[in-house]
Scaffold this motif. Structure first.
Motif, PDB file in Angstrom:
ATOM      1  N   MET A   1      12.191  12.460   2.166  1.00 28.78           N
ATOM      2  CA  MET A   1      11.956  11.895   1.230  1.00 28.78           C
ATOM      3  C   MET A   1      10.496  11.949   0.263  1.00 28.78           C
ATOM      4  N   GLN A   2       9.562  11.390   0.477  1.00 30.59           N
ATOM      5  CA  GLN A   2       8.199  11.432  -0.074  1.00 30.59           C
ATOM      6  C   GLN A   2       7.835  12.790  -0.722  1.00 30.59           C
ATOM      7  N   MET A   3       8.828  13.949  -0.480  1.00 32.68           N
ATOM      8  CA  MET A   3       8.380  15.167  -1.207  1.00 32.68           C
ATOM      9  C   MET A   3       9.783  15.636  -1.727  1.00 32.68           C
ATOM     10  N   VAL A   4       9.813  15.018  -2.015  1.00 31.88           N
ATOM     11  CA  VAL A   4      11.006  16.141  -3.260  1.00 31.88           C
ATOM     12  C   VAL A   4      10.716  15.366  -4.352  1.00 31.88           C
ATOM     13  N   GLY A   5      10.808  16.157  -5.347  1.00 30.95           N
ATOM     14  CA  GLY A   5      10.325  16.655  -6.531  1.00 30.95           C
ATOM     15  C   GLY A   5       8.932  17.393  -6.965  1.00 30.95           C
ATOM     16  N   TRP A   6       8.418  17.531  -5.267  1.00 31.45           N
ATOM     17  CA  TRP A   6       6.885  17.875  -5.603  1.00 31.45           C
ATOM     18  C   TRP A   6       7.478  19.739  -5.195  1.00 31.45           C
ATOM     19  N   LYS A   7       8.600  20.308  -5.710  1.00 31.85           N
ATOM     20  CA  LYS A   7       8.948  21.865  -5.468  1.00 31.85           C
ATOM     21  C   LYS A   7       7.576  22.901  -4.911  1.00 31.85           C
TER      22      LYS A   7
ATOM     23  N   LEU B   1       3.205   9.884 -11.460  1.00 30.32           N
ATOM     24  CA  LEU B   1       3.126   8.929 -12.466  1.00 30.32           C
ATOM     25  C   LEU B   1       3.313   9.746 -13.313  1.00 30.32           C
ATOM     26  N   ARG B   2       2.535  10.343 -13.965  1.00 30.28           N
ATOM     27  CA  ARG B   2       2.780  11.378 -15.151  1.00 30.28           C
ATOM     28  C   ARG B   2       3.469  12.667 -15.068  1.00 30.28           C
ATOM     29  N   GLU B   3       4.222  12.661 -13.631  1.00 27.35           N
ATOM     30  CA  GLU B   3       4.834  13.793 -14.304  1.00 27.35           C
ATOM     31  C   GLU B   3       7.001  13.898 -13.270  1.00 27.35           C
ATOM     32  N   GLU B   4       6.632  12.598 -12.126  1.00 28.74           N
ATOM     33  CA  GLU B   4       8.174  12.221 -12.095  1.00 28.74           C
ATOM     34  C   GLU B   4       8.193  10.839 -12.035  1.00 28.74           C
ATOM     35  N   GLY B   5       7.435  10.180 -12.704  1.00 29.49           N
ATOM     36  CA  GLY B   5       7.428   8.327 -13.226  1.00 29.49           C
ATOM     37  C   GLY B   5       6.791   7.524 -11.736  1.00 29.49           C
ATOM     38  N   PRO B   6       6.828   5.889 -12.556  1.00 27.89           N
ATOM     39  CA  PRO B   6       6.657   5.396 -11.983  1.00 27.89           C
ATOM     40  C   PRO B   6       7.781   5.109 -10.073  1.00 27.89           C
ATOM     41  N   ARG B   7       8.805   4.963 -10.136  1.00 24.00           N
ATOM     42  CA  ARG B   7       9.486   4.997  -9.105  1.00 24.00           C
ATOM     43  C   ARG B   7       9.369   6.022  -7.699  1.00 24.00           C
ATOM     44  N   ALA B   8       8.400   7.399  -8.308  1.00 23.98           N
ATOM     45  CA  ALA B   8       8.648   8.084  -7.515  1.00 23.98           C
ATOM     46  C   ALA B   8       7.269   8.004  -6.443  1.00 23.98           C
ATOM     47  N   LEU B   9       6.502   6.919  -6.906  1.00 21.74           N
ATOM     48  CA  LEU B   9       5.085   6.056  -5.600  1.00 21.74           C
ATOM     49  C   LEU B   9       6.167   5.481  -4.963  1.00 21.74           C
ATOM     50  N   TYR B  10       7.687   4.916  -5.142  1.00 26.04           N
ATOM     51  CA  TYR B  10       8.112   4.257  -3.894  1.00 26.04           C
ATOM     52  C   TYR B  10       9.187   5.413  -2.975  1.00 26.04           C
ATOM     53  N   LYS B  11       9.162   6.756  -3.128  1.00 27.07           N
ATOM     54  CA  LYS B  11      10.290   7.622  -2.335  1.00 27.07           C
ATOM     55  C   LYS B  11       9.983   7.583  -1.112  1.00 27.07           C
ATOM     56  N   GLY B  12      11.036   7.269  -0.412  1.00 27.46           N
ATOM     57  CA  GLY B  12      11.281   6.717   1.061  1.00 27.46           C
ATOM     58  C   GLY B  12      10.862   4.951   1.103  1.00 27.46           C
ATOM     59  N   TRP B  13      10.335   4.442   0.194  1.00 25.99           N
ATOM     60  CA  TRP B  13      10.442   3.125   0.430  1.00 25.99           C
ATOM     61  C   TRP B  13      11.360   2.342   1.841  1.00 25.99           C
ATOM     62  N   LEU B  14      12.556   2.578   1.542  1.00 23.83           N
ATOM     63  CA  LEU B  14      13.282   1.911   1.875  1.00 23.83           C
ATOM     64  C   LEU B  14      13.605   2.287   3.522  1.00 23.83           C
ATOM     65  N   PRO B  15      13.732   3.737   4.065  1.00 25.48           N
ATOM     66  CA  PRO B  15      14.105   3.752   5.518  1.00 25.48           C
ATOM     67  C   PRO B  15      11.980   2.923   6.501  1.00 25.48           C
ATOM     68  N   SER B  16      11.596   3.075   5.456  1.00 24.10           N
ATOM     69  CA  SER B  16       9.848   2.750   5.947  1.00 24.10           C
ATOM     70  C   SER B  16      10.345   1.406   5.568  1.00 24.10           C
ATOM     71  N   VAL B  17      10.703   0.856   5.210  1.00 24.43           N
ATOM     72  CA  VAL B  17      11.208  -0.881   5.333  1.00 24.43           C
ATOM     73  C   VAL B  17      11.679  -1.215   6.321  1.00 24.43           C
ATOM     74  N   ILE B  18      13.279   0.031   6.992  1.00 28.15           N
ATOM     75  CA  ILE B  18      14.004  -0.804   7.882  1.00 28.15           C
ATOM     76  C   ILE B  18      13.058  -0.514   9.451  1.00 28.15           C
TER      77      ILE B  18
ATOM     78  N   THR C   1       0.644  -0.701  -0.014  1.00 33.39           N
ATOM     79  CA  THR C   1       0.160  -0.171  -0.364  1.00 33.39           C
ATOM     80  C   THR C   1       0.503   1.175   0.065  1.00 33.39           C
ATOM     81  N   TYR C   2       2.283   1.017  -0.929  1.00 27.07           N
ATOM     82  CA  TYR C   2       3.036   2.095  -0.252  1.00 27.07           C
ATOM     83  C   TYR C   2       3.143   3.560  -1.203  1.00 27.07           C
ATOM     84  N   PRO C   3       2.316   2.979  -2.616  1.00 34.36           N
ATOM     85  CA  PRO C   3       2.137   4.428  -3.507  1.00 34.36           C
ATOM     86  C   PRO C   3       0.117   4.772  -2.728  1.00 34.36           C
ATOM     87  N   MET C   4       0.078   4.752  -2.026  1.00 30.71           N
ATOM     88  CA  MET C   4      -0.908   5.524  -1.110  1.00 30.71           C
ATOM     89  C   MET C   4      -0.736   5.861   0.315  1.00 30.71           C
ATOM     90  N   ASP C   5       0.286   5.807   0.905  1.00 34.18           N
ATOM     91  CA  ASP C   5       1.120   6.442   1.913  1.00 34.18           C
ATOM     92  C   ASP C   5       1.720   7.492   1.154  1.00 34.18           C
TER      93      ASP C   5
END
Length: 309
Positions: free
Chosen positions: A229-235, A148-165, A116-120
């Motif tokens: 990290m989730q805010m990066v790219g949303w200046k 998805l359109r402006e930042e790409g699919p990977r942007a939906l998982y920004k901050g995923w690594l610290p979330s996993v840890i 459910t990370y993209p929704m978070d």
């Protein structure tokens, strides 16, 4: 029934949840939220009653599949780990230890969070939007499609690594402490209980509150880094107005380590715990309301139902 439990508990503490996220990502060049009481008053004054609940709809929509996957994964992981443990020790009567529960809880947390990370991620951005910010996202689906359109699919998982840890100590400790406390109470001689069903709602509430407090305190710095990290790219939408009337974009991070380093260097180690107080305050009422709602709805429907179902 489960929806009613989760919706009620999440909505009741939504103002504290929103304030927590705003404190976590607040631009140090423009301090608008300074403490729990002042922060809530500022939101009320500048955005009104509805401002206290921004992002709550997305959070409620996310928490249903997240909780379902988490509880199912925990039960399945517990069964698998217990089977392996019994095979390894040769003791078919062996039970899960706190460490094994920690492992099962961590597995469940990682699976549920990843699913459910993209929704978070979009929930975080919707929550941060204020009346003074340029409006880019009108809702969950608009936010998902825009990212998805402006930042790409990977942007939906920004901050995923610290979330996993972070989910390892957070969810893992939640399950481990909660189950261990219940076992301790059941086995304690003064109580003489047979199983957990004999524990009162108040006792289970206390166990859950203790577990939630321990888990969230240990994992909190990783939650702060995740939000930033989730805010990066949303200046455009995340920038704020400073005292001189100019906009100041948030710091850009290249990764988790870089985010930790820059946060501590620019704001001090205390920045890793921004929003901890409102987050701690919401733990007890959130669990309390979840249990009370659960009991009330069960009585109304006259059914026997376990949350883990």
């Amino acid at each position: 029934m489960l929806f009613a439990i989760l919706f009620s508990s999440r909505t009741a503490v939504a103002p504290l949840e929103r304030l927590k996220i705003l404190l976590q990502v607040q631009n140090p060049h423009s301090i608008r939220y300074n403490g729990t009481i002042q922060g809530l008053k500022y939101i009320w004054r500048t955005e009104g009653f509805r401002g206290l609940f921004k992002g709550n709809g997305t959070n409620c929509a996310r928490i249903i599949p997240n909780s379902a996957v988490k509880f199912f994964s925990y039960e399945e992981a517990s069964k698998g780990i217990l089977w392996l443990y019994r095979q390894q020790t040769g003791n078919q009567d062996a039970q899960l230890t706190p460490i094994l529960r920690l492992g099962a809880g961590a597995c469940a947390g990682i699976i549920a969070m990843s699913a459910t990370y993209p929704m978070d991620m979009v929930r975080g951005r919707l929550t941060v939007q204020t009346d003074q910010s340029p409006r880019r996202y009108r809702g969950i689906f608009h936010a998902l499609s825009t990212v998805l359109r402006e930042e790409g699919p990977r942007a939906l998982y920004k901050g995923w690594l610290p979330s996993v840890i972070g989910v390892v100590p957070y969810v893992g400790l939640n399950f481990a402490v909660y189950e261990s406390l219940k076992d301790w109470l059941i086995k304690s001689k003064p109580y003489g209980l047979v199983d957990s069903s004999e524990l009162s709602v108040t006792t289970k509430l206390a166990c859950g509150a203790a577990a939630g407090t321990v888990g969230q305190t240990v994992a909190y710095p990783l939650d702060v880094i995740r939000r930033r990290m989730q805010m990066v790219g949303w200046k455009d939408a995340a920038s704020v107005v400073t005292g001189d009337g100019k906009t100041k974009a948030p710091i850009d991070y290249t990764g988790m380590v870089d985010a930790f380093r820059k946060t501590v260097r620019h704001e001090g180690i205390g920045a890793l715990y921004k929003g901890l107080i409102p987050n701690s305050v919401k733990v007890v009422p959130s669990i309390a309301i979840a249990f009370v709602t659960y009991e009330l709805v069960k009585d109304i429907l006259q059914v026997e139902f376990r949350i883990s179902d």
